[in-house]
Design a protein around this motif. Structure first.
Motif, PDB file in Angstrom:
ATOM      1  N   LEU A 306      12.405  -5.011 -16.443  1.00 47.86           N
ATOM      2  CA  LEU A 306      11.972  -4.096 -15.382  1.00 47.86           C
ATOM      3  C   LEU A 306      10.714  -3.332 -15.767  1.00 47.86           C
ATOM      4  CD1 LEU A 306      15.530  -2.915 -14.406  1.00 47.86           C
ATOM      5  CD2 LEU A 306      13.910  -4.019 -12.853  1.00 47.86           C
ATOM      6  N   GLY A 307      10.061  -3.731 -16.872  1.00 46.51           N
ATOM      7  CA  GLY A 307       8.783  -3.143 -17.253  1.00 46.51           C
ATOM      8  C   GLY A 307       8.879  -1.789 -17.908  1.00 46.51           C
ATOM      9  N   LEU A 308      10.055  -1.428 -18.460  1.00 50.45           N
ATOM     10  CA  LEU A 308      10.220  -0.121 -19.102  1.00 50.45           C
ATOM     11  C   LEU A 308       9.805  -0.208 -20.568  1.00 50.45           C
ATOM     12  CD1 LEU A 308      11.308   2.802 -18.913  1.00 50.45           C
ATOM     13  CD2 LEU A 308      13.548   1.902 -19.581  1.00 50.45           C
ATOM     14  N   PRO A 309       8.866   0.631 -21.039  1.00 52.28           N
ATOM     15  CA  PRO A 309       8.516   0.646 -22.470  1.00 52.28           C
ATOM     16  C   PRO A 309       9.757   0.890 -23.323  1.00 52.28           C
ATOM     17  CG  PRO A 309       6.879   1.853 -21.203  1.00 52.28           C
ATOM     18  CD  PRO A 309       8.005   1.534 -20.251  1.00 52.28           C
ATOM     19  N   LEU A 310       9.844   0.197 -24.456  1.00 53.16           N
ATOM     20  CA  LEU A 310      11.135   0.043 -25.099  1.00 53.16           C
ATOM     21  C   LEU A 310      11.007  -0.099 -26.605  1.00 53.16           C
ATOM     22  CD1 LEU A 310      14.232  -0.847 -24.783  1.00 53.16           C
ATOM     23  CD2 LEU A 310      13.321  -3.168 -24.511  1.00 53.16           C
ATOM     24  N   VAL A 311      11.937   0.549 -27.345  1.00 52.94           N
ATOM     25  CA  VAL A 311      12.124   0.328 -28.782  1.00 52.94           C
ATOM     26  C   VAL A 311      13.521  -0.241 -28.977  1.00 52.94           C
ATOM     27  CG1 VAL A 311      12.293   1.389 -31.066  1.00 52.94           C
ATOM     28  CG2 VAL A 311      10.551   2.185 -29.449  1.00 52.94           C
ATOM     29  N   VAL A 312      13.635  -1.313 -29.765  1.00 55.44           N
ATOM     30  CA  VAL A 312      14.917  -1.971 -29.995  1.00 55.44           C
ATOM     31  C   VAL A 312      15.217  -1.980 -31.485  1.00 55.44           C
ATOM     32  CG1 VAL A 312      16.316  -4.018 -29.569  1.00 55.44           C
ATOM     33  CG2 VAL A 312      14.439  -3.458 -28.022  1.00 55.44           C
ATOM     34  N   SER A 330       4.495  -4.567 -20.498  1.00 65.30           N
ATOM     35  CA  SER A 330       4.876  -3.262 -21.026  1.00 65.30           C
ATOM     36  C   SER A 330       5.319  -3.429 -22.480  1.00 65.30           C
ATOM     37  CB  SER A 330       6.000  -2.646 -20.183  1.00 65.30           C
ATOM     38  OG  SER A 330       7.144  -3.482 -20.192  1.00 65.30           O
ATOM     39  N   PRO A 331       5.084  -2.421 -23.325  1.00 64.47           N
ATOM     40  CA  PRO A 331       5.336  -2.600 -24.762  1.00 64.47           C
ATOM     41  C   PRO A 331       6.819  -2.678 -25.093  1.00 64.47           C
ATOM     42  CG  PRO A 331       4.670  -0.343 -24.310  1.00 64.47           C
ATOM     43  CD  PRO A 331       4.490  -1.102 -23.023  1.00 64.47           C
ATOM     44  N   VAL A 332       7.144  -3.593 -26.000  1.00 66.45           N
ATOM     45  CA  VAL A 332       8.489  -3.727 -26.553  1.00 66.45           C
ATOM     46  C   VAL A 332       8.339  -3.768 -28.064  1.00 66.45           C
ATOM     47  CG1 VAL A 332      10.577  -5.111 -26.690  1.00 66.45           C
ATOM     48  CG2 VAL A 332       9.300  -5.015 -24.543  1.00 66.45           C
ATOM     49  N   SER A 333       8.886  -2.774 -28.747  1.00 66.43           N
ATOM     50  CA  SER A 333       8.730  -2.654 -30.189  1.00 66.43           C
ATOM     51  C   SER A 333      10.076  -2.860 -30.863  1.00 66.43           C
ATOM     52  CB  SER A 333       8.160  -1.276 -30.555  1.00 66.43           C
ATOM     53  OG  SER A 333       8.059  -1.125 -31.960  1.00 66.43           O
ATOM     54  N   GLY A 334      10.159  -3.807 -31.775  1.00 66.10           N
ATOM     55  CA  GLY A 334      11.379  -4.049 -32.528  1.00 66.10           C
ATOM     56  C   GLY A 334      11.319  -3.374 -33.889  1.00 66.10           C
ATOM     57  N   VAL A 335      12.445  -2.824 -34.313  1.00 65.75           N
ATOM     58  CA  VAL A 335      12.550  -2.177 -35.621  1.00 65.75           C
ATOM     59  C   VAL A 335      13.734  -2.795 -36.343  1.00 65.75           C
ATOM     60  CG1 VAL A 335      12.806   0.000 -36.875  1.00 65.75           C
ATOM     61  CG2 VAL A 335      11.647  -0.021 -34.651  1.00 65.75           C
ATOM     62  N   GLY A 336      13.500  -3.274 -37.575  1.00 61.24           N
ATOM     63  CA  GLY A 336      14.580  -3.847 -38.362  1.00 61.24           C
ATOM     64  C   GLY A 336      14.763  -5.316 -38.103  1.00 61.24           C
ATOM     65  N   GLY A 337      15.902  -5.841 -38.537  1.00 57.86           N
ATOM     66  CA  GLY A 337      16.188  -7.262 -38.431  1.00 57.86           C
ATOM     67  C   GLY A 337      15.659  -8.018 -39.639  1.00 57.86           C
ATOM     68  N   PRO A 338      16.188  -9.238 -39.875  1.00 52.27           N
ATOM     69  CA  PRO A 338      15.731 -10.030 -41.013  1.00 52.27           C
ATOM     70  C   PRO A 338      14.235 -10.355 -40.888  1.00 52.27           C
ATOM     71  CG  PRO A 338      17.745 -10.926 -40.065  1.00 52.27           C
ATOM     72  CD  PRO A 338      17.253  -9.886 -39.124  1.00 52.27           C
ATOM     73  N   PRO A 339      13.501 -10.416 -41.998  1.00 49.51           N
ATOM     74  CA  PRO A 339      13.976 -10.262 -43.378  1.00 49.51           C
ATOM     75  C   PRO A 339      13.935  -8.821 -43.889  1.00 49.51           C
ATOM     76  CG  PRO A 339      11.705 -10.982 -43.393  1.00 49.51           C
ATOM     77  CD  PRO A 339      12.097 -10.880 -41.940  1.00 49.51           C
ATOM     78  N   GLN A 340      13.446  -7.882 -43.060  1.00 52.88           N
ATOM     79  CA  GLN A 340      13.332  -6.503 -43.534  1.00 52.88           C
ATOM     80  C   GLN A 340      14.702  -5.860 -43.760  1.00 52.88           C
ATOM     81  OE1 GLN A 340      11.720  -7.596 -40.777  1.00 52.88           O
ATOM     82  NE2 GLN A 340       9.610  -7.735 -41.545  1.00 52.88           N
ATOM     83  N   SER A 341      15.648  -6.112 -42.865  1.00 49.93           N
ATOM     84  CA  SER A 341      16.966  -5.497 -42.970  1.00 49.93           C
ATOM     85  C   SER A 341      17.977  -6.362 -42.238  1.00 49.93           C
ATOM     86  CB  SER A 341      16.941  -4.079 -42.372  1.00 49.93           C
ATOM     87  OG  SER A 341      16.601  -4.125 -40.997  1.00 49.93           O
ATOM     88  N   ASN A 342      19.251  -6.123 -42.535  1.00 54.03           N
ATOM     89  CA  ASN A 342      20.329  -6.878 -41.901  1.00 54.03           C
ATOM     90  C   ASN A 342      21.357  -5.990 -41.222  1.00 54.03           C
ATOM     91  OD1 ASN A 342      19.748  -9.735 -42.765  1.00 54.03           O
ATOM     92  ND2 ASN A 342      19.796  -8.738 -44.761  1.00 54.03           N
TER      93      ASN A 342
END
Length: 377
Positions: A306-312, A330-342
């Protein structure tokens, strides 16, 4: 002469996030075959997600845990399939038990195997619906949306692929949702009752389906998607300091209400409110909010669609396969996940807050656009 339009039948007994990703495939099939799709799912959410979608003509919702012989929706869907014996069938399900239900439905409806394609097929052209059960193949490190779009390139053997060419211009390659007028009106009335009609809204989705298993809320140390309550509270304080005029809405399904209350109690901020949201209201809120912070779960895909700016926030699942995509850029920013974290508890408050702050300009612009649409005659 162009081939006559046919209606693609698309079957997936997935959860909310799966059905949102499915919209990328529905666009492809609608444009290839000339008619909007008939979506067959399980649970109530397929009808709620596609209540007002241009690529969907019909939604059939089977009961998830009712034996087929006692499920009226199963019999209605069976009759609908029998009436559409000239249409292509795309089966997106990969779970063996759910595939067994789908195979039974197709067999009882008289659907021919040559009209069907499966997302993970390991069958030969001579197989019948009894023997063409696709084994679950090892999923390549490819985004699920790309996998669905590639699936849309396949053509059942009963159809000539040249008659139904790849769309031009090419499809978006991202999910797209539409909020119904009824959902927008209901949401607007709800916001007025809360006194938030003109307030900036920041949505926070802390729960996921693992916290809702069974009859009781479960927040387990074994859950890689569980972020500690004190970090949620610290994050909410930083957001409030940055945007003190905003209401921070803790979003969740009714069975997540206790988790939302725990986080609100830990934050002790008047600007923080816990809200049990039915899916149509959540979609309408995503269409008018400033931004969202979410764990890796279905509502995050709804926000992006729906075009909402988002951090996951990601736990054990890879951003490469599951990071939500926006059809509008619209921006979607991911934080974490392999290989940085599990695990989510390996992610710091500072990392999430910095990612949310980086949404800034785009989130403010999206909010102004939403406000302009709301006040347009």
């Amino acid at each position: 002469m162009p081939a006559p339009p046919v209606q693609p039948i698309v079957i997936w007994f997935g959860r909310v996030g799966d059905l949102i990703l499915l919209s990328a495939l529905l666009e492809v099939l609608h444009r290839r075959f000339g008619s909007p799709c008939h979506v067959i799912g399980a649970g109530s959410w397929p009808a709620q997600i596609y209540a007002a979608h241009n690529d969907v003509a019909r939604v059939s919702c089977l009961h998830r845990y009712t034996a087929w012989v006692f499920d009226p929706a199963w019999w209605r869907t069976l009759r609908a399939l029998r009436a559409r014996r000239a249409d292509p069938v795309y089966v997106c399900e990969t779970d063996p038990r759910k595939l067994a239900r789908i195979r039974r439905l197709l067999r009882f409806s008289g659907t021919e195997a040559v009209r069907c394609v499966f997302l993970a097929p390991e069958s030969s052209p001579g197989d019948t619906l009894d023997t063409a059960l696709p084994h679950t193949s090892k999923i390549a490190p490819t985004h699920w949306i790309d996998r669905l779009v590639s699936f849309g390139r396949l053509t059942p053997a009963a159809f000539n692929a040249a008659d139904y060419p790849w769309p031009a211009p090419p499809p978006r390659g991202a999910p797209l949702l539409t909020v119904s007028a009824a959902a927008r009106a209901e949401c607007a009335a709800w916001l007025e009752r809360q006194g938030w009609g003109e307030r900036t809204l920041i949505l926070v989705q802390p729960g996921n389906r693992r916290t809702m298993r069974g009859r009781r809320l479960r927040v387990s140390a074994a859950d890689d998607k569980a972020w500690p309550l004190e970090r949620w509270a610290a994050l909410l304080h930083r957001i409030h300091a940055r945007l003190p005029q905003a209401v921070i809405v803790l979003c969740g399904a009714p069975r997540e209400s206790l988790l939302l209350e725990w986080i609100a109690a830990a934050a002790q901020l008047p600007a923080v409110a816990a809200a049990e949201l039915p899916l149509p209201r959540l979609l309408a809120l995503c269409a008018r909010a400033h931004s969202m912070i979410s764990v890796d779960t279905g509502p995050a895909h709804a926000a992006a669609a729906l075009g909402l700016p988002l951090v996951v926030l990601f736990g054990a699942h890879s951003q490469q396969q599951w990071l939500p995509r926006s059809p509008t850029g619209s921006p979607v920013s991911g934080v974490g996940g392999p290989p940085q974290s599990n695990r989510l508890d390996q992610i710091s408050v500072e990392a999430v807050f910095a990612a949310w702050c980086a949404l800034g300009t785009a989130a403010d612009s999206a909010l102004r656009t939403t406000a302009a649409r709301a006040t347009a005659p």
